[in-house]
Enzyme design. Structure first.
Site, short mmCIF file in Angstrom:
data_model
loop_
_atom_site.label_atom_id
_atom_site.label_comp_id
_atom_site.label_asym_id
_atom_site.label_seq_id
_atom_site.Cartn_x
_atom_site.Cartn_y
_atom_site.Cartn_z
N GLU A 116 10.60 5.38 -2.46
CA GLU A 116 9.55 4.70 -2.13
C GLU A 116 8.06 5.39 -1.78
O GLU A 116 7.21 5.33 -2.20
CB GLU A 116 9.89 3.79 -1.08
CG GLU A 116 10.74 2.46 -1.46
CD GLU A 116 10.41 1.80 -2.80
OE1 GLU A 116 9.53 1.48 -2.89
OE2 GLU A 116 11.51 1.84 -3.69
N TRP A 168 6.57 6.43 -4.81
CA TRP A 168 5.59 5.46 -5.28
C TRP A 168 4.11 5.43 -4.82
O TRP A 168 3.41 5.20 -5.22
CB TRP A 168 6.33 3.70 -4.81
CG TRP A 168 7.09 3.61 -6.24
CD1 TRP A 168 8.46 3.37 -6.06
CD2 TRP A 168 6.84 2.85 -7.55
NE1 TRP A 168 9.04 3.14 -7.21
CE2 TRP A 168 8.14 2.70 -8.29
CE3 TRP A 168 5.81 2.79 -8.23
CZ2 TRP A 168 7.90 2.34 -9.56
CZ3 TRP A 168 5.63 2.16 -9.44
CH2 TRP A 168 6.83 1.93 -9.99
N ASN A 181 7.32 -6.14 1.16
CA ASN A 181 7.08 -5.62 -0.33
C ASN A 181 7.52 -6.79 -1.28
O ASN A 181 6.68 -6.94 -2.31
CB ASN A 181 7.64 -4.25 -0.41
CG ASN A 181 7.38 -3.82 -1.98
OD1 ASN A 181 6.28 -3.84 -2.39
ND2 ASN A 181 8.31 -3.62 -2.61
N TRP A 197 -8.01 -15.76 -18.44
CA TRP A 197 -7.57 -16.16 -16.92
C TRP A 197 -8.06 -17.51 -16.92
O TRP A 197 -8.85 -18.34 -17.94
CB TRP A 197 -8.59 -15.38 -16.09
CG TRP A 197 -8.29 -14.07 -15.87
CD1 TRP A 197 -8.88 -13.14 -16.64
CD2 TRP A 197 -7.03 -13.27 -15.67
NE1 TRP A 197 -8.31 -11.64 -16.28
CE2 TRP A 197 -7.15 -11.99 -15.93
CE3 TRP A 197 -5.96 -13.70 -14.85
CZ2 TRP A 197 -6.03 -11.13 -15.52
CZ3 TRP A 197 -4.82 -12.83 -14.66
CH2 TRP A 197 -4.81 -11.61 -15.03
N TRP A 241 -0.78 -4.35 -7.28
CA TRP A 241 -1.41 -5.52 -8.00
C TRP A 241 -1.26 -5.43 -9.47
O TRP A 241 -0.99 -6.35 -10.30
CB TRP A 241 -2.91 -5.64 -7.74
CG TRP A 241 -2.99 -6.63 -6.43
CD1 TRP A 241 -3.05 -6.15 -5.14
CD2 TRP A 241 -2.78 -7.94 -6.39
NE1 TRP A 241 -2.82 -7.20 -4.16
CE2 TRP A 241 -2.67 -8.37 -4.76
CE3 TRP A 241 -2.63 -8.95 -7.22
CZ2 TRP A 241 -2.46 -9.74 -4.31
CZ3 TRP A 241 -2.28 -10.27 -6.58
CH2 TRP A 241 -2.39 -10.62 -5.33
N TRP A 255 -6.22 -10.54 -11.01
CA TRP A 255 -5.75 -9.87 -9.88
C TRP A 255 -6.57 -9.06 -8.91
O TRP A 255 -6.26 -9.00 -7.84
CB TRP A 255 -4.51 -8.57 -10.53
CG TRP A 255 -5.32 -7.84 -11.53
CD1 TRP A 255 -5.68 -7.81 -12.70
CD2 TRP A 255 -6.08 -6.61 -11.01
NE1 TRP A 255 -6.31 -6.84 -13.15
CE2 TRP A 255 -6.69 -5.88 -12.12
CE3 TRP A 255 -6.23 -6.04 -9.79
CZ2 TRP A 255 -7.42 -4.73 -12.24
CZ3 TRP A 255 -6.79 -4.53 -9.72
CH2 TRP A 255 -7.29 -4.05 -10.83
C1 LIG Z 1 0.59 -6.67 -4.60
C2 LIG Z 1 1.02 -5.32 -3.85
C3 LIG Z 1 0.10 -4.97 -3.14
C4 LIG Z 1 0.32 -3.56 -2.28
N1 LIG Z 1 -0.60 -3.11 -1.44
C5 LIG Z 1 -0.33 -1.98 -0.83
C6 LIG Z 1 -1.35 -1.54 0.16
O1 LIG Z 1 -2.42 -1.70 0.12
N2 LIG Z 1 -1.05 -0.15 1.06
C7 LIG Z 1 0.40 0.02 1.23
O2 LIG Z 1 0.76 1.12 1.58
N3 LIG Z 1 1.31 -0.68 0.23
C8 LIG Z 1 0.90 -1.48 -0.48
N4 LIG Z 1 1.98 -1.94 -1.38
C9 LIG Z 1 3.37 -1.57 -1.47
C10 LIG Z 1 4.20 -1.96 -0.40
O3 LIG Z 1 4.41 -3.41 -0.45
C11 LIG Z 1 3.98 -1.46 1.04
O4 LIG Z 1 3.81 -0.05 1.00
C12 LIG Z 1 5.31 -1.60 1.82
O5 LIG Z 1 5.62 -2.99 1.82
C13 LIG Z 1 4.94 -1.06 3.34
O6 LIG Z 1 6.05 -1.77 4.05
P1 LIG Z 1 7.09 -0.28 4.68
O7 LIG Z 1 6.14 0.48 5.40
O8 LIG Z 1 8.01 -1.01 5.63
O9 LIG Z 1 7.68 0.23 3.53
P2 LIG Z 1 9.39 1.06 3.28
O10 LIG Z 1 10.02 0.17 2.37
O11 LIG Z 1 9.67 1.28 4.67
O12 LIG Z 1 8.63 1.99 2.47
C14 LIG Z 1 8.06 3.30 3.01
C15 LIG Z 1 6.74 3.90 2.72
O13 LIG Z 1 6.86 3.82 1.21
C16 LIG Z 1 5.49 3.59 0.52
N5 LIG Z 1 5.72 2.70 -0.45
C17 LIG Z 1 6.77 1.80 -0.44
N6 LIG Z 1 6.83 0.87 -1.45
C18 LIG Z 1 5.55 1.33 -2.16
C19 LIG Z 1 4.97 0.71 -3.17
N7 LIG Z 1 5.43 -0.05 -4.11
N8 LIG Z 1 3.74 1.41 -3.53
C20 LIG Z 1 3.15 2.42 -2.94
N9 LIG Z 1 3.83 2.91 -1.86
C21 LIG Z 1 4.86 2.43 -1.42
C22 LIG Z 1 4.70 3.15 1.92
O14 LIG Z 1 3.81 4.17 2.20
C23 LIG Z 1 5.68 2.89 2.77
O15 LIG Z 1 5.19 2.91 4.25
C24 LIG Z 1 1.47 -3.21 -2.28
C25 LIG Z 1 2.66 -3.69 -3.00
C26 LIG Z 1 2.33 -4.78 -3.70
C27 LIG Z 1 3.20 -5.36 -4.70
#
Ligand SMILES: Cc1cc2nc3c(=O)[nH]c(=O)nc-3n(C[C@H](O)[C@H](O)[C@H](O)COP(=O)(O)OP(=O)(O)OC[C@H]3O[C@@H](n4cnc5c(N)ncnc54)[C@H](O)[C@@H]3O)c2cc1C
Length: 484
Positions: A274, A277, A342, A305, A383, A360
């Protein structure tokens, strides 16, 4: 010799390469924060981010004071502010950690050239990412557009990463009275709508480190299984701390190694992936900077749209009153604490872009203002991925069904019941789709649809079919990636 250290989104003392370089190059370090939101336009920090920033700066200042220094806070054009501090301190060098979004990159390049022309030593450093966006490239030297291949390339170099410890002391000089107090930045809301965020979060480096340690001790082993469950505390909730640079991804990785083991093998691998990502999101935004507002897949520029009722439907989505429980629970979780799980982010984004066929960009803007972890790279990627127009997105026809998602990932309905308490007494069978419940069951649970809880604003099956029909109209168009 005096070094100027320009803090931006690297609000920590641990593993801070600009700080280490400033210390190595001078016997006095001047730590500066400059408020200049218009330089980030059109992506000035949103309301929830500003709230976080206040707490994060307060915490950073406290850590600096513990080491005999303090933060110089200014509000001005960044170049003017830096020159003012340089003139006041006689600093001969300036250090900062790199950011990668388009507006900041352009601004930083301009400032670096100007200060070098003034005769200063100016250096930027790598701190926000494990890999610079240009360090990972495919065999043709091109950016990756498929996550798995990108991550495979990253994994080969993960072993090289080593964090730098925080300094014990930070020698300072006198601070002039024209620096501002943190409150002068007016980052906190005047109307006190932030109680939910205050109940949920404590910004700052110390909290970030404590959160990591407890996550690694208690939850990382089950992360692979629990990460999709919004009803469980399965994820690390580190995203705002990472966004503001309160913890470095290199420190995180090294703690994973120390406390859990190889980040590329179980049980740490699903979590490290993650973080991959996050790296991939920055890689994409750096190489395709126009994607903050335009789809990576050019075909979606012509996507049909929806045209009718968009404002009302967007408002219902924003306010968590779509009548679809998992979606409303997510939007209310977001409004309360500035964060959403997420899995639920994907579900609410899918409903907006596919079932409601609202662009979006409208959802990304709402997230930008309401998320404490709003991050241009990750938000754009999240998004576009969900809307089906980004890199490595699932095939368009995989439209998330919020009812099935709720049944699968919130099987006992704990998450929906927490955020939609008006549905709490409904039996599990109907909780994710109250409109299918017989009247007697609704009455027994005290739910009057259309009064206590909305009827769904969209028919999930019919709108899915319409989304697929809209897709048919663009899928044959030219799909060369949208280049700057
Ligand atoms: C529509 C949409 C918008 C999002 N907007 C953001 C945003 O503005 N900022 C943001 O940090 N994340 C965003 N995310 C990704 C993700 O949802 C969040 O990073 C995650 O929910 C954060 O929770 P956590 O720290 O407990 O994640 P954990 O599951 O604990 O993951 C650890 C870290 O990995 C990174 N990470 C995890 N999943 C993703 C992912 N899919 N994409 C990029 N990085 C990821 C984050 O930095 C996160 O803190 C978005 C996802 C979606 C689907």
């Amino acid at each position: 010799m005096t070094s100027l250290l320009w803090f931006r989104r690297d609000l920590r003392l641990d593993d801070n390469p600009a700080l280490a370089a400033a210390l190595a190059g001078g016997d006095r370090v001047v730590p500066v924060y400059i408020q200049a939101p218009s330089e980030e336009a059109p992506w000035e920090p949103g309301a929830a981010s500003r709230w976080w920033l206040h707490g994060s700066l307060a915490s950073l200042d406290a850590s600096l004071r513990q080491r005999g220094n303090r933060l110089w806070i200014l509000r001005d054009d960044s170049l003017l502010a830096l020159r003012r501090v340089i003139a006041a301190t006689g600093a001969t060098q300036v250090h900062w950690n790199r950011l990668y979004d388009p507006a900041t990159t352009e601004r930083d390049t301009r400032i670096k050239q100007a200060l070098r022309a003034d005769g200063l030593r100016v250096e930027s450093h790598k701190a926000a990412l494990l890999f610079e966006p240009w360090e990972i490239a495919n065999t043709q030297g091109q950016p990756y557009r498929v996550f798995s291949a990108f991550w495979r390339a990253c994994v080969k170099s993960l072993a090289l990463v080593q964090p730098i410890p925080a300094p014990e002391t930070l020698p300072a000089g006198p601070v002039p009275e024209w620096t501002l107090a943190l409150d002068d930045l007016e980052l906190l809301p005047r109307l006190h709508w932030d109680q939910g965020m205050r109940d949920t979060w404590t910004p700052g480096e110390a909290t970030a480190l404590a959160l990591v340690r407890s996550f690694l001790e208690t939850r990382i082993a089950a992360y692979g299984e629990d990460r999709d469950r919004p009803d469980r505390p399965g994820t690390s909730r580190l995203s705002p701390h990472l966004h503001f640079g309160e913890i470095s991804p290199r420190r995180l990785l090294s703690l994973i190694r120390e406390q859990v083991g190889d980040p590329t093998a179980d049980p740490a691998e699903p979590y490290a992936r993650e973080l991959g990502w996050r790296e991939f999101s920055h890689h994409l935004l750096y190489h395709f900077p126009q994607t903050a507002t335009a789809p990576l897949d050019k075909r979606f520029a012509d996507f049909p749209w929806a045209e009718n009722g968009v404002e009302d439907r967007l408002a219902a989505w924003q306010q968590g009153r779509t009548g679809i429980p998992l979606v409303d629970a997510g939007m209310r979780e977001l409004w309360h604490g500035g964060w959403m799980h997420n899995r639920v982010r994907m579900v609410v984004a899918s409903l907006l872009t596919k079932n409601l066929r609202i662009p979006w960009q409208a959802g990304a803007r709402w997230f930008w203002d309401t998320l404490v972890d709003a991050d241009l790279a990750s938000n754009t990627q999240g998004w576009q991925w969900t809307a089906g127009c980004g890199a490595d997105a699932a095939p368009y026809f995989r439209v998330f069904n919020p009812v099935r998602q709720g049944e699968r990932f919130d099987p006992e309905g704990r998450y929906v019941r927490r955020w939609c308490p008006e549905l709490a007494r409904l039996p599990d069978k109907y909780l994710q789709q109250p409109w299918t419940a017989p009247q007697a069951i609704l009455s027994a649970a005290g739910v009057r649809l259309g009064h206590d809880y909305p009827r769904p604003i969209v028919d999930l099956a019919a709108s899915r079919a319409q989304a697929l029909a809209a897709w048919e109209r663009i899928k044959g168009l030219d799909q060369t990636p949208n280049q700057a």
